[in-house]
Design a protein around this motif. Sequence first.
Motif, PDB file in Angstrom:
ATOM      1  N   ILE A  12       1.050  -1.261   0.024  1.00 38.82           N
ATOM      2  CA  ILE A  12       0.060   0.235   0.361  1.00 38.82           C
ATOM      3  C   ILE A  12       0.908   1.153   0.568  1.00 38.82           C
ATOM      4  O   ILE A  12       0.445   2.044  -0.829  1.00 38.82           O
ATOM      5  CB  ILE A  12      -1.281   0.154   1.357  1.00 38.82           C
ATOM      6  CG1 ILE A  12      -1.863  -1.123   0.735  1.00 38.82           C
ATOM      7  CG2 ILE A  12      -1.493   1.011   1.330  1.00 38.82           C
ATOM      8  CD1 ILE A  12      -2.824  -1.609   1.979  1.00 38.82           C
ATOM      9  N   LEU A  18      -1.484   8.152   1.579  1.00 39.16           N
ATOM     10  CA  LEU A  18      -3.096   8.965   2.336  1.00 39.16           C
ATOM     11  C   LEU A  18      -2.757  10.094   2.365  1.00 39.16           C
ATOM     12  O   LEU A  18      -2.121  11.575   2.861  1.00 39.16           O
ATOM     13  CB  LEU A  18      -2.695   8.914   4.148  1.00 39.16           C
ATOM     14  CG  LEU A  18      -3.322   6.763   4.037  1.00 39.16           C
ATOM     15  CD1 LEU A  18      -2.486   5.950   5.163  1.00 39.16           C
ATOM     16  CD2 LEU A  18      -3.898   5.564   3.133  1.00 39.16           C
ATOM     17  N   SER A  80      -9.879   8.601  -4.644  1.00 43.45           N
ATOM     18  CA  SER A  80      -9.182   8.358  -3.743  1.00 43.45           C
ATOM     19  C   SER A  80     -10.636   7.042  -3.008  1.00 43.45           C
ATOM     20  O   SER A  80     -11.374   6.655  -3.490  1.00 43.45           O
ATOM     21  CB  SER A  80      -8.783   8.816  -2.734  1.00 43.45           C
ATOM     22  OG  SER A  80     -10.032   9.572  -2.538  1.00 43.45           O
ATOM     23  N   PHE A  83      -9.489   5.163   4.023  1.00 46.16           N
ATOM     24  CA  PHE A  83      -8.915   4.410   4.029  1.00 46.16           C
ATOM     25  C   PHE A  83      -9.334   4.181   6.291  1.00 46.16           C
ATOM     26  O   PHE A  83      -9.231   5.305   6.380  1.00 46.16           O
ATOM     27  CB  PHE A  83      -7.624   4.855   4.360  1.00 46.16           C
ATOM     28  CG  PHE A  83      -6.138   3.976   4.365  1.00 46.16           C
ATOM     29  CD1 PHE A  83      -6.464   2.817   3.594  1.00 46.16           C
ATOM     30  CD2 PHE A  83      -6.162   3.938   5.269  1.00 46.16           C
ATOM     31  CE1 PHE A  83      -5.166   2.132   4.073  1.00 46.16           C
ATOM     32  CE2 PHE A  83      -5.085   2.989   6.232  1.00 46.16           C
ATOM     33  CZ  PHE A  83      -4.791   2.613   5.305  1.00 46.16           C
ATOM     34  N   PHE A  90      -7.465   7.238   0.595  1.00 42.56           N
ATOM     35  CA  PHE A  90      -5.577   6.265  -0.678  1.00 42.56           C
ATOM     36  C   PHE A  90      -6.195   6.770  -1.432  1.00 42.56           C
ATOM     37  O   PHE A  90      -6.655   7.013  -2.049  1.00 42.56           O
ATOM     38  CB  PHE A  90      -6.078   5.215   0.265  1.00 42.56           C
ATOM     39  CG  PHE A  90      -5.030   3.989  -0.146  1.00 42.56           C
ATOM     40  CD1 PHE A  90      -3.084   4.142  -0.043  1.00 42.56           C
ATOM     41  CD2 PHE A  90      -4.957   4.004  -2.095  1.00 42.56           C
ATOM     42  CE1 PHE A  90      -2.452   3.900  -0.425  1.00 42.56           C
ATOM     43  CE2 PHE A  90      -3.390   3.227  -2.621  1.00 42.56           C
ATOM     44  CZ  PHE A  90      -2.533   3.316  -2.188  1.00 42.56           C
ATOM     45  N   GLN A 172       1.629   8.379   5.358  1.00 40.53           N
ATOM     46  CA  GLN A 172       2.042   6.861   5.270  1.00 40.53           C
ATOM     47  C   GLN A 172       1.320   6.228   6.424  1.00 40.53           C
ATOM     48  O   GLN A 172       2.165   7.074   7.534  1.00 40.53           O
ATOM     49  CB  GLN A 172       3.007   6.836   4.447  1.00 40.53           C
ATOM     50  CG  GLN A 172       2.659   6.777   3.185  1.00 40.53           C
ATOM     51  CD  GLN A 172       3.971   6.248   2.255  1.00 40.53           C
ATOM     52  OE1 GLN A 172       4.784   6.161   3.313  1.00 40.53           O
ATOM     53  NE2 GLN A 172       4.191   5.529   0.177  1.00 40.53           N
TER      54      GLN A 172
END
Length: 337
Positions: A12, A18, A80, A83, A90, A172
Amino acid sequence: MNTTHNPLLDAICKKGVLVSVSIRYWRGCKRLKPEDLGLDPDKVSKRLIQLGQKRLVPKDALSEFSLIESRAHAMVEASSFPFLNGIARFVPNPRLMEITRNLDGLRHDFEVATEGFASGYAPLRDKAMAEWREVARQLPGNADHLIATIEQSFPAAGSITKRFSFEVQMFQITAPDNLHLEIADGVAEYEASENRRKIAEQATQRLQSDLDGFVRESVASLRRETAHLATDVLATIDQSKNGVHQRTLNRLSSFIDSFRALNFAGDQQLESTLERFRRDLLQRSAEEYRNNPGAMASLTDGLNRLRENAVEMVRGDATDIVSRFGQVGVRRLAAVG
């Protein structure tokens, strides 16, 4: 056991970042209570007197900020995935540059609007207070008490800009450390260290489960969007007197491009299906479809198959996709090891 080595998390982190957008501005509202009118709340008839949230200034005075806020959130959401229960969005790497550029533009608009609002705030406040004084005379209770309450609800002119901010954070996450254990001098110290280790391991396991669910839901959401688009386009064609419009075909082509940019998890099955649809059915113009009943029938049949396939994929199991995606993190670990 090194709990920081989480293949899904590493994958990821490699595929995107993010993003959290926080837009704050003075809302120009005040929640009025009976006490603000100098009334006893136990003696106020809720049926006759409606208090609650009231505007201090006209709605259009802050409408530009509301528009910028809605555009920013809509733009980020379109590029996006939510998350872990919505702590952030994300954004896959292919969309990052576009989002950054658009957010920079909206931030500039927000700052210009803030300067304009601040420069006209004092006369706006004076005009609003004049209107409130007129309203206060028509309300039950103590008009002077209400006016004092309203005046106190307006920020000072010199500090109004502090109520406005447009913030974008990109970050992140990392797995919880396994809390390296030192040699314990006694039983109590050892047990404390052991408890910390167990807590870290449990947190890592929960994170692994959450990340697994995130990838699965992201895959499912793109599949649902595909089914919804096919359904929507079929309805548009059915309701049109002139068959299919070029903007409808362009919408399908744009969706396929968008899917490729958002397909961070590597849903090869749907990507292949969409590319085949583009190759077979999006090479003709709308005019060619309108002039060729056979081709038009092929387009509607293709849309029906696309919808059915997408719905079937939503119902299917994404374990293979999650597993392949996790290998991206494994390869990353091998490369840096």
